[in-house]
Motif scaffolding. Structure first.
Motif, short mmCIF file in Angstrom:
data_model
loop_
_atom_site.label_atom_id
_atom_site.label_comp_id
_atom_site.label_asym_id
_atom_site.label_seq_id
_atom_site.Cartn_x
_atom_site.Cartn_y
_atom_site.Cartn_z
N GLU A 105 -50.77 28.95 -0.27
CA GLU A 105 -49.65 28.03 -0.25
C GLU A 105 -49.18 26.65 0.55
OE1 GLU A 105 -45.23 29.38 0.23
OE2 GLU A 105 -46.76 30.95 0.44
N ASN A 106 -49.78 27.19 2.19
CA ASN A 106 -50.00 26.54 2.91
C ASN A 106 -51.18 25.33 3.24
OD1 ASN A 106 -47.68 26.85 4.70
ND2 ASN A 106 -49.04 29.17 4.37
N ASP A 107 -51.94 25.21 2.09
CA ASP A 107 -52.89 24.55 1.72
C ASP A 107 -54.09 24.52 3.23
OD1 ASP A 107 -54.42 22.90 0.85
OD2 ASP A 107 -53.55 20.35 1.89
N LEU A 108 -54.35 25.98 3.45
CA LEU A 108 -55.60 26.32 4.61
C LEU A 108 -56.72 26.75 3.94
CD1 LEU A 108 -52.72 28.30 6.95
CD2 LEU A 108 -53.90 26.08 7.40
N LEU A 109 -57.47 25.97 3.09
CA LEU A 109 -59.20 25.28 2.32
C LEU A 109 -59.60 25.88 3.12
CD1 LEU A 109 -56.84 24.88 -0.91
CD2 LEU A 109 -57.32 26.77 0.40
N HIS A 110 -59.67 25.34 4.55
CA HIS A 110 -61.47 24.49 5.08
C HIS A 110 -61.89 26.14 5.61
CE1 HIS A 110 -63.39 23.13 8.92
NE2 HIS A 110 -63.41 21.97 8.32
N LYS A 111 -62.66 25.33 5.73
CA LYS A 111 -64.16 27.36 5.66
C LYS A 111 -63.52 28.17 6.79
CE LYS A 111 -67.76 24.30 8.45
NZ LYS A 111 -69.35 23.77 8.23
N ASN A 112 -63.01 27.55 8.48
CA ASN A 112 -62.87 27.87 9.42
C ASN A 112 -61.55 28.93 9.05
OD1 ASN A 112 -64.46 26.58 10.88
ND2 ASN A 112 -63.50 25.20 11.57
N ASP A 113 -60.66 28.38 8.21
CA ASP A 113 -59.58 28.97 8.15
C ASP A 113 -59.72 30.14 7.06
OD1 ASP A 113 -58.23 27.39 9.35
OD2 ASP A 113 -57.62 25.99 8.26
N LEU A 114 -61.06 29.76 6.27
CA LEU A 114 -60.92 30.76 5.57
C LEU A 114 -61.76 31.98 5.36
CD1 LEU A 114 -61.91 29.05 2.06
CD2 LEU A 114 -59.51 29.89 2.28
N GLY A 115 -62.48 31.43 6.56
CA GLY A 115 -63.61 32.60 7.72
C GLY A 115 -62.50 33.56 8.13
N PRO A 138 -67.42 31.89 5.45
CA PRO A 138 -68.02 29.96 4.48
C PRO A 138 -68.74 29.33 4.46
CG PRO A 138 -65.16 31.45 4.19
CD PRO A 138 -66.21 31.66 5.76
N GLN A 139 -69.58 29.04 4.00
CA GLN A 139 -70.09 27.33 4.19
C GLN A 139 -70.07 26.26 3.50
OE1 GLN A 139 -73.03 28.66 6.25
NE2 GLN A 139 -72.28 30.43 6.05
N TRP A 140 -68.88 26.66 2.90
CA TRP A 140 -68.08 25.08 2.52
C TRP A 140 -66.26 25.71 2.34
CZ3 TRP A 140 -71.99 27.58 -0.12
CH2 TRP A 140 -73.84 26.80 -0.13
N SER A 141 -66.13 24.53 2.65
CA SER A 141 -64.78 24.37 2.05
C SER A 141 -64.03 24.56 0.81
CB SER A 141 -63.52 23.34 2.82
OG SER A 141 -63.65 23.17 4.10
N ARG A 142 -62.96 25.70 1.20
CA ARG A 142 -61.85 25.46 -0.66
C ARG A 142 -62.88 26.97 -1.58
NH1 ARG A 142 -57.60 21.78 -0.57
NH2 ARG A 142 -58.19 22.34 -2.91
N LEU A 143 -63.63 27.28 -0.68
CA LEU A 143 -64.69 28.51 -1.80
C LEU A 143 -64.76 29.63 -0.89
CD1 LEU A 143 -66.78 28.88 -3.70
CD2 LEU A 143 -68.18 28.34 -2.26
#
Length: 217
Positions: free
Chosen positions: A58-68, A16-21
């Motif tokens: 659920e844990n608000d782990l929506l930064h691009k690094n987490d989603l990656g 992912p290049q952006w957070s929350r996406l």
């Protein structure tokens, strides 16, 4: 004659290049560079992705690094690029017109002889270390003079890179075998982010080694 254009990405899955996406399906680059089976790849990963998204929300782990971490590196997908490379011809490249047909005939004949446990995962875009190493070894025995032509066709740098991915499939296979021991400790972690990351790692080991494939009884 039917023509179509299927985008695939060598460095896939895409981060992912952006957070929350988060991209899924073809947009995430999890489709096979061999069959371009985007829908099949999505259904194969659907349970894993939906569970990971639910935990991230659920844990608000929506930064691009987490989603990656949801679509992490899977060596068996990266290794599939070697097969795609072997069956493609670059502009201006002088290739025997029968090269691709000979490659396919040799490999499918070998895999057919090895049985359904080798053939079926491959046909469904699941590369496993047992089927891969076994089929390569038998292909060399079946047609030893063809191997130097394949190396010349794909090039030494591509071959070396591919061997690295094959080695990582073996490593992921070994790590996956340790998952049942690790999982109880992961589930008891107090930090939701650490628990999330470790679950994604175990999923990457499972899917990256092809151990998600379920054989028929």
């Amino acid at each position: 004659v039917l023509f179509a254009y299927f985008p695939t990405y060598r460095d896939s899955p895409l981060k992912p290049q952006w957070s929350r996406l988060l991209a899924v399906g073809d947009a995430s680059g999890i489709q096979s560079p061999l069959s371009f089976g985007g829908f099949g790849a999505l259904t194969r990963h659907l349970g894993r992705i939906s569970g990971a998204i639910d935990e991230a929300l659920e844990n608000d782990l929506l930064h691009k690094n987490d989603l990656g971490e949801i679509n992490a590196y899977t060596p068996n997908l990266s290794a599939a690029w070697m097969f795609q490379k072997a069956m493609s011809v670059r502009m201006g490249q002088d290739v025997d017109p029968k090269f691709v047909n000979r490659l396919l005939a040799t490999n499918f004949d070998v895999m057919n002889g090895m049985g359904q446990t080798t053939m079926m995962p491959f046909l469904q875009d699941v590369v496993r270390i047992d089927g891969l190493v076994g089929s390569l070894a038998r292909s060399f025995v079946a047609d030893p003079t063809f191997m130097p032509q394949i190396v010349t066709h794909v090039g030494i740098p591509t071959l070396v890179e591919w061997l690295g991915h094959v080695g990582m499939i073996a490593v992921y296979n070994m790590l996956h075998s340790c998952s049942p021991v690790i999982k109880p400790f992961v589930n008891k972690l107090d930090d939701p982010k650490e628990r999330f990351l470790w679950k994604r790692r175990m999923e990457a080991w499972k899917f990256g080694s092809g151990n998600d494939y379920v054989f028929d009884e």
